[in-house]
Design a protein around this motif. Structure first.
Motif, short mmCIF file in Angstrom:
data_model
loop_
_atom_site.label_atom_id
_atom_site.label_comp_id
_atom_site.label_asym_id
_atom_site.label_seq_id
_atom_site.Cartn_x
_atom_site.Cartn_y
_atom_site.Cartn_z
N LEU A 89 1.91 12.57 6.37
CA LEU A 89 1.41 11.39 7.06
C LEU A 89 1.10 10.28 6.06
N LYS A 90 0.51 10.63 4.93
CA LYS A 90 0.18 9.63 3.90
C LYS A 90 1.46 8.96 3.40
N ASP A 91 2.47 9.75 3.09
CA ASP A 91 3.73 9.19 2.60
C ASP A 91 4.39 8.30 3.65
N ALA A 92 4.38 8.75 4.90
CA ALA A 92 4.99 7.96 5.97
C ALA A 92 4.26 6.64 6.16
N LEU A 93 2.92 6.68 6.16
CA LEU A 93 2.14 5.46 6.35
C LEU A 93 2.29 4.51 5.16
N THR A 94 2.35 5.04 3.95
CA THR A 94 2.55 4.20 2.77
C THR A 94 3.86 3.44 2.85
N ALA A 95 4.93 4.15 3.19
CA ALA A 95 6.24 3.50 3.31
C ALA A 95 6.24 2.49 4.44
N SER A 96 5.61 2.82 5.54
CA SER A 96 5.58 1.91 6.69
C SER A 96 4.77 0.65 6.38
N LEU A 97 3.64 0.81 5.68
CA LEU A 97 2.84 -0.37 5.31
C LEU A 97 3.62 -1.32 4.42
#
Length: 167
Positions: A89-97
């Protein structure tokens, strides 16, 4: 020119005897049949035989592709119900941000969720990103603290994103 050709052919035909005319007629008919067979009938018959030979294989491939398509639909439906947690989730949110133009965020894993801290962030961009993240990653805001800054539309915020409990 056309009349000259017609006259030449008429002279040629007129100079032939009845037997020669019959032989030329039969020869022309045989040539016409041979031509029709070699250009029309034979290729069609060979193509039909080739298709008849390949058809069972193609039917098997079609059945296999249909089964794979059904499996893909089932896996897609199953994957849509699973929200990422922890490091995923952290990696996905970082990329999305960063894709949404919000790269200055600090992210930390908190239990199953991720805490996001941002300073001097655009509130309209944040809300657009939040809506996209909610749909794409099936997350919800568990807790949020937002402080308005002097500049219009700019905020300092801390939010905890958790996997959604709704299906």
């Amino acid at each position: 020119m056309k009349t000259a050709i017609n006259e030449t052919l008429a002279q040629f035909w007129g100079a032939r005897t009845l037997r020669e005319k019959q032989m030329l007629g039969w020869g022309g008919a045989v040539l016409a049949v041979a031509f029709a067979y070699s250009v029309l009938w034979s290729p069609a018959q060979e193509g039909s035989a080739r298709i008849s030979h390949a058809l069972p294989t193609m039917r098997g491939e079609l059945a296999q592709m249909a089964a794979q398509a059904n499996e893909a639909r089932m896996l897609t439906a199953a994957a849509q119900g699973v929200a990422p947690t922890g490091a995923a989730l952290k990696d996905a949110l970082t990329a999305s941000l960063s894709d949404h133009g919000l790269p200055a965020a600090q992210l930390q894993i908190v239990g199953e969720g991720v805490q996001i801290q941002m300073k001097n962030a655009s509130f309209p961009l944040w809300t657009q990103w939040l809506d996209d993240a909610r749909r794409q990653f099936k997350v919800q805001v568990g807790e949020a603290h937002v402080s308005a800054l002097k500049d219009d539309g700019q905020v300092d915020l801390t939010a905890v994103m958790q996997p959604s409990t709704r299906k």
